[in-house]
Scaffold this motif. Structure first.
Motif, PDB file in Angstrom:
ATOM      1  N   VAL A  37       0.840  -1.198   0.000  1.00 37.58           N
ATOM      2  CA  VAL A  37       0.000   0.000   0.000  1.00 37.58           C
ATOM      3  C   VAL A  37       0.875   1.248   0.000  1.00 37.58           C
ATOM      4  CG1 VAL A  37      -1.710   1.332   1.300  1.00 37.58           C
ATOM      5  CG2 VAL A  37      -1.912  -1.165   1.147  1.00 37.58           C
ATOM      6  N   VAL A  38       0.612   2.132  -0.944  1.00 34.23           N
ATOM      7  CA  VAL A  38       1.280   3.427  -1.017  1.00 34.23           C
ATOM      8  C   VAL A  38       0.271   4.471  -0.543  1.00 34.23           C
ATOM      9  CG1 VAL A  38       2.351   5.135  -2.525  1.00 34.23           C
ATOM     10  CG2 VAL A  38       2.701   2.702  -2.960  1.00 34.23           C
ATOM     11  N   PRO A  39       0.560   5.190   0.539  1.00 33.80           N
ATOM     12  CA  PRO A  39      -0.442   6.112   1.086  1.00 33.80           C
ATOM     13  C   PRO A  39      -0.511   7.465   0.392  1.00 33.80           C
ATOM     14  CG  PRO A  39       1.463   6.052   2.512  1.00 33.80           C
ATOM     15  CD  PRO A  39       1.736   5.077   1.409  1.00 33.80           C
ATOM     16  N   PHE A  40       0.065   7.556  -0.799  1.00 39.23           N
ATOM     17  CA  PHE A  40       0.016   8.782  -1.590  1.00 39.23           C
ATOM     18  C   PHE A  40      -0.328   8.430  -3.036  1.00 39.23           C
ATOM     19  CE2 PHE A  40       2.728   9.732   2.024  1.00 39.23           C
ATOM     20  CZ  PHE A  40       2.183  10.936   2.466  1.00 39.23           C
ATOM     21  N   LEU A  66       3.414  -9.387  -6.439  1.00 39.95           N
ATOM     22  CA  LEU A  66       3.515  -8.198  -5.595  1.00 39.95           C
ATOM     23  C   LEU A  66       2.765  -7.070  -6.290  1.00 39.95           C
ATOM     24  CD1 LEU A  66       7.309  -8.263  -4.606  1.00 39.95           C
ATOM     25  CD2 LEU A  66       5.389  -9.255  -3.371  1.00 39.95           C
ATOM     26  N   LEU A  67       1.767  -6.532  -5.637  1.00 41.91           N
ATOM     27  CA  LEU A  67       0.913  -5.506  -6.229  1.00 41.91           C
ATOM     28  C   LEU A  67       1.092  -4.187  -5.492  1.00 41.91           C
ATOM     29  CD1 LEU A  67      -2.354  -7.654  -6.428  1.00 41.91           C
ATOM     30  CD2 LEU A  67      -0.544  -7.458  -8.154  1.00 41.91           C
ATOM     31  N   VAL A  68       1.115  -3.088  -6.227  1.00 39.31           N
ATOM     32  CA  VAL A  68       1.160  -1.754  -5.633  1.00 39.31           C
ATOM     33  C   VAL A  68      -0.247  -1.163  -5.679  1.00 39.31           C
ATOM     34  CG1 VAL A  68       2.048   0.595  -5.854  1.00 39.31           C
ATOM     35  CG2 VAL A  68       3.559  -1.362  -6.257  1.00 39.31           C
ATOM     36  N   GLU A  69      -0.715  -0.685  -4.540  1.00 39.59           N
ATOM     37  CA  GLU A  69      -2.050  -0.085  -4.464  1.00 39.59           C
ATOM     38  C   GLU A  69      -1.941   1.294  -3.831  1.00 39.59           C
ATOM     39  OE1 GLU A  69      -6.148  -0.777  -1.951  1.00 39.59           O
ATOM     40  OE2 GLU A  69      -5.219  -2.542  -2.863  1.00 39.59           O
ATOM     41  N   GLY A 117      -4.064   5.498   3.879  1.00 38.78           N
ATOM     42  CA  GLY A 117      -3.406   4.245   3.523  1.00 38.78           C
ATOM     43  C   GLY A 117      -2.641   3.644   4.682  1.00 38.78           C
ATOM     44  N   THR A 118      -2.020   4.494   5.497  1.00 40.07           N
ATOM     45  CA  THR A 118      -1.252   3.998   6.641  1.00 40.07           C
ATOM     46  C   THR A 118      -2.169   3.344   7.665  1.00 40.07           C
ATOM     47  OG1 THR A 118       0.366   5.757   6.257  1.00 40.07           O
ATOM     48  CG2 THR A 118       0.446   4.641   8.388  1.00 40.07           C
ATOM     49  N   GLN A 119      -3.308   3.974   7.931  1.00 38.98           N
ATOM     50  CA  GLN A 119      -4.274   3.388   8.862  1.00 38.98           C
ATOM     51  C   GLN A 119      -4.828   2.072   8.326  1.00 38.98           C
ATOM     52  OE1 GLN A 119      -5.542   4.676  12.116  1.00 38.98           O
ATOM     53  NE2 GLN A 119      -5.868   2.467  11.969  1.00 38.98           N
ATOM     54  N   PHE A 120      -5.011   1.986   7.018  1.00 38.88           N
ATOM     55  CA  PHE A 120      -5.506   0.752   6.407  1.00 38.88           C
ATOM     56  C   PHE A 120      -4.570  -0.407   6.711  1.00 38.88           C
ATOM     57  CE2 PHE A 120      -5.591  -2.214   2.805  1.00 38.88           C
ATOM     58  CZ  PHE A 120      -6.932  -2.561   2.786  1.00 38.88           C
ATOM     59  N   VAL A 121      -3.277  -0.187   6.592  1.00 35.28           N
ATOM     60  CA  VAL A 121      -2.310  -1.254   6.874  1.00 35.28           C
ATOM     61  C   VAL A 121      -2.249  -1.543   8.367  1.00 35.28           C
ATOM     62  CG1 VAL A 121       0.106  -1.960   6.704  1.00 35.28           C
ATOM     63  CG2 VAL A 121      -0.981  -0.743   4.804  1.00 35.28           C
ATOM     64  N   ALA A 122      -2.341  -0.505   9.190  1.00 32.91           N
ATOM     65  CA  ALA A 122      -2.315  -0.720  10.637  1.00 32.91           C
ATOM     66  C   ALA A 122      -3.449  -1.639  11.074  1.00 32.91           C
ATOM     67  CB  ALA A 122      -2.409   0.615  11.372  1.00 32.91           C
ATOM     68  N   LEU A 181       1.157  -4.916   3.147  1.00 28.92           N
ATOM     69  CA  LEU A 181       2.296  -4.201   3.704  1.00 28.92           C
ATOM     70  C   LEU A 181       2.205  -2.722   3.332  1.00 28.92           C
ATOM     71  CD1 LEU A 181       5.136  -6.751   2.823  1.00 28.92           C
ATOM     72  CD2 LEU A 181       3.900  -6.542   4.987  1.00 28.92           C
ATOM     73  N   LEU A 182       3.048  -1.927   3.955  1.00 26.64           N
ATOM     74  CA  LEU A 182       3.011  -0.474   3.766  1.00 26.64           C
ATOM     75  C   LEU A 182       4.334   0.033   3.231  1.00 26.64           C
ATOM     76  CD1 LEU A 182       1.604   2.340   4.368  1.00 26.64           C
ATOM     77  CD2 LEU A 182       2.775   2.241   6.587  1.00 26.64           C
TER      78      LEU A 182
END
Length: 331
Positions: free
Chosen positions: A38-41, A69-72, A82-87, A96-97
């Motif tokens: 997960v990319v939070p930007f 491996l996927l980038v979202e 995005g950070t909270q989603f991974v948390a 992963l973040l």
């Protein structure tokens, strides 16, 4: 006694072989299902560039090089979405973040509304640092940082700069510059954008007059001459941008304290198999010249740290930005 079907027998083999064999098989097959980084930007910015560069190289160092491996991209709220989603994700190694300074250090340091703490994650490793650069369009009337600061003193609040949110490096770095130069922190008008790529585009098309950002965001137009660098937060001039003065040469040495970085985090209590797999894979990047060359070409500086070193690094970053937030009156 009822005989097991062939399918049932195959399914039972790991249990019959014992837990040690089952764990070994799981480790050897990781990732057996797609892993989402997960990319939070938003797409096109420094975080997105770092994530796509990573997945293009790190897969060959994982136990199962054929695993997906996927980038979202999950932008929003200065990276908090995005950070909270991974948390909140399951600690199974499937989510992963791609951690960044804004969402993983600045927000927890200065915004008490942040829904996670800086250490609410399994830290797998630091990847690289990205110098902070101040730039204007090539046709700008300001040839030096001193010229820009003089206009900001004469016309406070009139000049526009691009930001990606009040608690991001693009915003905090510029306001740190103002404070260092003896200007009020609102010496220019902040215009918000969703990501670093959008901010650079806004400078190029004239919606803003200057920008402070991660070098990886601005490197292509700096190299092809569409943008002019006024100062970069490094101790020496970069070979790829020899004409851009360092922060000390531009008489703002404190700007070198502000830097972007990328790391890989998992949810808290990440399971042992993915934790070991990623720790080993990230360590292998130390000898991966193609990844390192890619980082440098994108404007970054490889700096690979292990899990405990990354935790210590992040602790220091949070302390730095908490102190900076107090000095800027943001706390």
């Amino acid at each position: 006694m009822r005989r097991l079907s062939r399918r049932a027998l195959i399914a039972a083999l790991p249990m019959l072989a014992g837990p040690g064999t089952a764990r070994a098989q799981a480790a050897a097959s990781y990732p057996a299902v797609p892993v989402t980084l997960v990319v939070p930007f938003s797409a096109g910015g420094a975080a997105d560039i770092a994530a796509r560069l990573l997945v293009g190289h790190v897969r060959r160092h994982l136990p199962n090089p054929q695993g997906a491996l996927l980038v979202e991209n999950r932008p929003g709220a200065s990276g908090a979405v995005g950070t909270q989603f991974v948390a909140s994700a399951k600690p199974d190694g499937q989510t992963l973040l791609l951690a960044r300074v804004a969402s993983s250090a600045i927000l927890p340091a200065i915004d008490p509304r942040t829904g996670y703490a800086w250490d609410d994650f399994t830290m797998l490793g630091l990847l690289e640092e990205t110098p902070f650069v101040l730039c204007v369009r090539a046709d700008s009337p300001w040839d030096s940082l001193r010229d820009l600061l003089a206009v900001l003193r004469e016309q406070p609040g009139r000049i526009r700069f691009a930001t990606t949110g009040t608690a991001t490096l693009l915003d905090l770095g510029v306001r740190h510059l103002f404070a260092t130069a003896g200007l009020p922190i609102d010496a220019a008008l902040a215009i918000p954008f969703r990501g670093g790529g959008d901010a650079v585009a806004a400078l190029l098309d004239g919606r803003v007059q200057f920008l402070g950002t991660n070098l990886s965001d601005a490197l292509p137009p700096l190299r092809d001459g569409r943008l002019r660098g006024l100062a970069i937060g490094t101790h020496e001039r970069l070979r790829i941008l020899p004409a851009v003065p360092t922060a000390r040469e531009a008489e703002v040495p404190g700007l070198a304290d502000v830097t972007g970085w990328s790391a890989v985090f998992g949810p808290a209590a990440l399971e042992d198999v993915p934790m070991r797999a990623w720790t080993i894979a990230l360590a292998a990047l130390r000898d991966d010249k193609s990844w390192q060359d890619g980082v440098r070409a994108a404007g970054g500086v490889p700096r690979l740290l292990g899990p405990e070193e990354t935790r210590a690094y992040l602790r220091g970053q949070v302390a730095l930005y908490r102190d900076l937030g107090r000095r800027l009156g943001l706390l």
